[in-house]
Design a protein around this motif. Structure first.
Motif, PDB file in Angstrom:
ATOM      1  N   THR A 156       0.827  -1.207   0.000  1.00 42.55           N
ATOM      2  CA  THR A 156       0.000   0.000   0.000  1.00 42.55           C
ATOM      3  C   THR A 156       0.859   1.255   0.000  1.00 42.55           C
ATOM      4  O   THR A 156       0.589   2.213  -0.739  1.00 42.55           O
ATOM      5  CB  THR A 156      -0.934   0.003   1.224  1.00 42.55           C
ATOM      6  N   LEU A 157       1.903   1.275   0.814  1.00 40.16           N
ATOM      7  CA  LEU A 157       2.752   2.460   0.906  1.00 40.16           C
ATOM      8  C   LEU A 157       3.512   2.707  -0.395  1.00 40.16           C
ATOM      9  O   LEU A 157       3.613   3.853  -0.855  1.00 40.16           O
ATOM     10  CB  LEU A 157       3.721   2.307   2.072  1.00 40.16           C
ATOM     11  N   CYS A 158       4.050   1.649  -0.983  1.00 38.00           N
ATOM     12  CA  CYS A 158       4.730   1.812  -2.272  1.00 38.00           C
ATOM     13  C   CYS A 158       3.745   2.285  -3.338  1.00 38.00           C
ATOM     14  O   CYS A 158       4.106   3.078  -4.220  1.00 38.00           O
ATOM     15  CB  CYS A 158       5.391   0.504  -2.694  1.00 38.00           C
ATOM     16  N   SER A 159       2.508   1.836  -3.252  1.00 43.33           N
ATOM     17  CA  SER A 159       1.480   2.255  -4.211  1.00 43.33           C
ATOM     18  C   SER A 159       1.138   3.728  -4.038  1.00 43.33           C
ATOM     19  O   SER A 159       0.816   4.421  -5.013  1.00 43.33           O
ATOM     20  CB  SER A 159       0.224   1.399  -4.050  1.00 43.33           C
ATOM     21  N   ALA A 160       1.195   4.233  -2.799  1.00 49.31           N
ATOM     22  CA  ALA A 160       0.949   5.659  -2.566  1.00 49.31           C
ATOM     23  C   ALA A 160       1.992   6.495  -3.298  1.00 49.31           C
ATOM     24  O   ALA A 160       1.664   7.492  -3.959  1.00 49.31           O
ATOM     25  CB  ALA A 160       0.971   5.963  -1.069  1.00 49.31           C
ATOM     26  N   TYR A 161       3.253   6.106  -3.195  1.00 47.39           N
ATOM     27  CA  TYR A 161       4.305   6.817  -3.909  1.00 47.39           C
ATOM     28  C   TYR A 161       4.164   6.616  -5.422  1.00 47.39           C
ATOM     29  O   TYR A 161       4.460   7.524  -6.211  1.00 47.39           O
ATOM     30  CB  TYR A 161       5.678   6.349  -3.439  1.00 47.39           C
ATOM     31  N   ALA A 162       3.706   5.433  -5.822  1.00 47.72           N
ATOM     32  CA  ALA A 162       3.521   5.164  -7.249  1.00 47.72           C
ATOM     33  C   ALA A 162       2.451   6.081  -7.840  1.00 47.72           C
ATOM     34  O   ALA A 162       2.592   6.575  -8.971  1.00 47.72           O
ATOM     35  CB  ALA A 162       3.145   3.706  -7.464  1.00 47.72           C
ATOM     36  N   LEU A 163       1.368   6.322  -7.101  1.00 39.48           N
ATOM     37  CA  LEU A 163       0.333   7.242  -7.572  1.00 39.48           C
ATOM     38  C   LEU A 163       0.905   8.641  -7.765  1.00 39.48           C
ATOM     39  O   LEU A 163       0.552   9.347  -8.733  1.00 39.48           O
ATOM     40  CB  LEU A 163      -0.836   7.277  -6.597  1.00 39.48           C
ATOM     41  N   LEU A 164       1.777   9.045  -6.869  1.00 39.15           N
ATOM     42  CA  LEU A 164       2.446  10.337  -7.019  1.00 39.15           C
ATOM     43  C   LEU A 164       3.308  10.363  -8.277  1.00 39.15           C
ATOM     44  O   LEU A 164       3.263  11.323  -9.057  1.00 39.15           O
ATOM     45  CB  LEU A 164       3.301  10.613  -5.780  1.00 39.15           C
ATOM     46  N   LEU A 165       4.082   9.300  -8.491  1.00 42.63           N
ATOM     47  CA  LEU A 165       4.935   9.236  -9.688  1.00 42.63           C
ATOM     48  C   LEU A 165       4.102   9.269 -10.965  1.00 42.63           C
ATOM     49  O   LEU A 165       4.461   9.941 -11.942  1.00 42.63           O
ATOM     50  CB  LEU A 165       5.791   7.968  -9.648  1.00 42.63           C
ATOM     51  N   GLY A 166       2.966   8.552 -10.953  1.00 40.89           N
ATOM     52  CA  GLY A 166       2.090   8.559 -12.122  1.00 40.89           C
ATOM     53  C   GLY A 166       1.501   9.929 -12.381  1.00 40.89           C
ATOM     54  O   GLY A 166       1.414  10.374 -13.539  1.00 40.89           O
ATOM     55  N   ALA A 167       1.099  10.615 -11.308  1.00 38.74           N
ATOM     56  CA  ALA A 167       0.531  11.963 -11.465  1.00 38.74           C
ATOM     57  C   ALA A 167       1.576  12.927 -12.007  1.00 38.74           C
ATOM     58  O   ALA A 167       1.277  13.762 -12.883  1.00 38.74           O
ATOM     59  CB  ALA A 167      -0.002  12.451 -10.121  1.00 38.74           C
ATOM     60  N   ARG A 168       2.809  12.830 -11.529  1.00 37.29           N
ATOM     61  CA  ARG A 168       3.877  13.701 -12.021  1.00 37.29           C
ATOM     62  C   ARG A 168       4.143  13.471 -13.511  1.00 37.29           C
ATOM     63  O   ARG A 168       4.325  14.422 -14.286  1.00 37.29           O
ATOM     64  CB  ARG A 168       5.161  13.449 -11.231  1.00 37.29           C
ATOM     65  N   GLN A 169       4.173  12.201 -13.898  1.00 41.39           N
ATOM     66  CA  GLN A 169       4.437  11.897 -15.297  1.00 41.39           C
ATOM     67  C   GLN A 169       3.320  12.435 -16.187  1.00 41.39           C
ATOM     68  O   GLN A 169       3.594  13.024 -17.244  1.00 41.39           O
ATOM     69  CB  GLN A 169       4.575  10.386 -15.489  1.00 41.39           C
ATOM     70  N   ARG A 170       2.069  12.278 -15.776  1.00 43.48           N
ATOM     71  CA  ARG A 170       0.950  12.795 -16.568  1.00 43.48           C
ATOM     72  C   ARG A 170       0.997  14.313 -16.648  1.00 43.48           C
ATOM     73  O   ARG A 170       0.722  14.898 -17.696  1.00 43.48           O
ATOM     74  CB  ARG A 170      -0.378  12.325 -15.963  1.00 43.48           C
ATOM     75  N   ALA A 171       1.341  14.963 -15.523  1.00 49.73           N
ATOM     76  CA  ALA A 171       1.425  16.431 -15.524  1.00 49.73           C
ATOM     77  C   ALA A 171       2.539  16.916 -16.446  1.00 49.73           C
ATOM     78  O   ALA A 171       2.371  17.891 -17.189  1.00 49.73           O
ATOM     79  CB  ALA A 171       1.654  16.929 -14.101  1.00 49.73           C
ATOM     80  N   ASP A 172       3.682  16.229 -16.415  1.00 48.21           N
ATOM     81  CA  ASP A 172       4.799  16.599 -17.285  1.00 48.21           C
ATOM     82  C   ASP A 172       4.431  16.456 -18.759  1.00 48.21           C
ATOM     83  O   ASP A 172       4.936  17.204 -19.622  1.00 48.21           O
ATOM     84  CB  ASP A 172       6.018  15.734 -16.984  1.00 48.21           C
ATOM     85  N   GLU A 173       3.565  15.490 -19.043  1.00 49.28           N
ATOM     86  CA  GLU A 173       3.149  15.248 -20.433  1.00 49.28           C
ATOM     87  C   GLU A 173       1.926  16.073 -20.820  1.00 49.28           C
ATOM     88  O   GLU A 173       1.400  15.928 -21.928  1.00 49.28           O
ATOM     89  CB  GLU A 173       2.848  13.759 -20.608  1.00 49.28           C
ATOM     90  N   GLY A 174       1.455  16.932 -19.902  1.00 56.72           N
ATOM     91  CA  GLY A 174       0.312  17.784 -20.202  1.00 56.72           C
ATOM     92  C   GLY A 174      -1.023  17.080 -20.097  1.00 56.72           C
ATOM     93  O   GLY A 174      -2.042  17.592 -20.594  1.00 56.72           O
ATOM     94  N   GLY A 175      -1.070  15.938 -19.447  1.00 60.43           N
ATOM     95  CA  GLY A 175      -2.309  15.169 -19.331  1.00 60.43           C
ATOM     96  C   GLY A 175      -3.105  15.548 -18.091  1.00 60.43           C
ATOM     97  O   GLY A 175      -2.655  16.342 -17.250  1.00 60.43           O
ATOM     98  N   ASP A 176      -4.280  14.981 -17.963  1.00 65.94           N
ATOM     99  CA  ASP A 176      -5.152  15.216 -16.819  1.00 65.94           C
ATOM    100  C   ASP A 176      -4.757  14.240 -15.708  1.00 65.94           C
ATOM    101  O   ASP A 176      -5.263  13.124 -15.636  1.00 65.94           O
ATOM    102  CB  ASP A 176      -6.619  15.012 -17.222  1.00 65.94           C
ATOM    103  N   TRP A 177      -3.860  14.674 -14.837  1.00 61.52           N
ATOM    104  CA  TRP A 177      -3.327  13.764 -13.831  1.00 61.52           C
ATOM    105  C   TRP A 177      -4.371  13.403 -12.783  1.00 61.52           C
ATOM    106  O   TRP A 177      -4.335  12.309 -12.222  1.00 61.52           O
ATOM    107  CB  TRP A 177      -2.081  14.344 -13.176  1.00 61.52           C
ATOM    108  N   GLN A 178      -5.303  14.304 -12.496  1.00 66.71           N
ATOM    109  CA  GLN A 178      -6.316  13.977 -11.492  1.00 66.71           C
ATOM    110  C   GLN A 178      -7.225  12.857 -11.977  1.00 66.71           C
ATOM    111  O   GLN A 178      -7.532  11.923 -11.239  1.00 66.71           O
ATOM    112  CB  GLN A 178      -7.135  15.222 -11.148  1.00 66.71           C
TER     113      GLN A 178
END
Length: 356
Positions: free
Chosen positions: A60-82
């Motif tokens: 669960t804890l690693c997944s929490a950080y993974a969600l953050l990494l996924g949101a950052r990648q989507r934001a960097d690519e101009g996507g809808d991270w939310q």
């Protein structure tokens, strides 16, 4: 004792550093200590899928950080991270994150974003929440260690032999562990002579991860086959069997690593007290009983090569089993201790806001 545990900490299973999640590959232990730097959600989900991360809390804890990494990648690519958080959570579920834990993580993230100031940077809020979830798990582990050690001391204050199965340790959590945190604490307080571990077949978490963790912290360890644990209780003067849990039903039934049930039966016969150490978040009041509701017994193939197997034999391969509540002497959570858990006691425990 809290400060002594913090000072003695040697083992962690993952760490967030320099914008990446660094994960110790548990599948390579004890022969190799391989760390993976994960800069993306896909890197974390890949490790989850192949068993490099083990333990409900660690997943669960690693997944929490993974969600953050996924949101950052989507934001960097101009996507809808939310909007992408839900998609990313689904990917993590496919990699092994339980759906109920994925829903909980999303709820925590969305609630934290909703409380944030309008001028706050959303991705910084997500990072802070991931840190907060991680830190709360560590604090819960420390609280459980303190309570478990006090329980051991209250029954017999001198050095004694303890026993465990599986690996409810630091690598399975955000730090320190649940059952192994109590054993670590007992060692620091001079209450432990030796810790006996079952191999924990078929995945060998006891012989590999748990034994490695405890040896790294200078704790005397003996490893036996799971089938020999009753014998160990009889001849080695074991006073406590201390185990973790995957889930706990409303009536106190415990879903645990396979072998916990037979361990609890042997413990009762030999007068060995059974202590289940688990965060209160694992108590599921919607599950009336373990026997009726815990059907996720997993699948862990027997450790034989194809040439060693007898043809035409059905293989029974559960990864978990259910221990009835009436075999549990004490349940230790960060909110307090319950002796002989039942429906009323668990409901009362969950109503507490602070540790008692």
């Amino acid at each position: 004792m809290r400060e002594r545990l913090l000072a003695a900490e040697q083992v962690v299973g993952f760490v967030w550093r320099d914008g990446a999640l660094h994960v110790l590959d548990q599948g390579r232990l004890p022969a190799e200590q391989i760390w993976h730097a994960c800069h993306s959600l896909s890197a974390v989900s890949g490790l989850l899928a192949r068993g490099a991360v083990q333990g409900a809390s660690a997943t669960t804890l690693c997944s929490a950080y993974a969600l953050l990494l996924g949101a950052r990648q989507r934001a960097d690519e101009g996507g809808d991270w939310q909007a992408g958080l839900q998609t990313d959570a689904h990917l993590l579920v496919n990699a092994g994150l339980p759906p109920r834990d994925a829903d909980w993580l999303l709820q925590q993230m969305h609630q934290r974003l909703a409380r944030a100031r309008p001028d706050a940077e959303p991705l910084a809020i997500l990072e802070d929440e991931a840190h907060g979830i991680h830190q709360r798990d560590r604090e819960a582990n420390l609280a459980m260690a303190q309570l478990g050690v006090e329980l051991i001391r209250s029954f017999q204050g001198n050095s004694q032999n303890l026993l465990s199965i599986g690996c409810a340790g630091a690598m399975a959590c955000g730090g320190f562990g649940t059952a192994l945190a109590v054993i670590r604490g007992a060692h620091l307080e001079g209450l432990l002579e030796r810790c006996y571990l079952g191999e924990s077949r078929p995945l060998l978490q006891g012989a590999k991860q748990a034994a490695w963790e405890l040896v790294e912290e200078g704790i005397a360890v003996g490893v036996s086959t799971d089938a020999a644990l009753a014998h160990v209780m009889k001849v080695r003067g074991v006073t406590w069997a201390i185990v973790g849990a995957e889930r706990i039903a409303a009536n106190g039934d415990v879903l645990g690593v396979i072998g916990t049930y037979q361990l609890s039966v042997a413990a009762m016969h030999h007068g060995v007290r059974l202590m289940v150490v688990a965060p209160s978040a694992l108590i599921d009041l919607q599950a009336e009983s373990g026997e009726a509701c815990f059907h996720e017994l997993g699948h862990a193939p027997l450790g034989y090569s194809q040439s060693e197997r007898v043809a035409g034999v059905d293989e029974i391969e559960p990864q978990f089993d259910v221990t009835p509540a009436d075999l549990v002497d004490f349940l230790v959570t960060e909110k307090g201790i319950i002796e002989r858990p039942d429906v009323a006691k668990l409901a009362q425990l969950l109503s507490r806001k602070h540790l008692h």
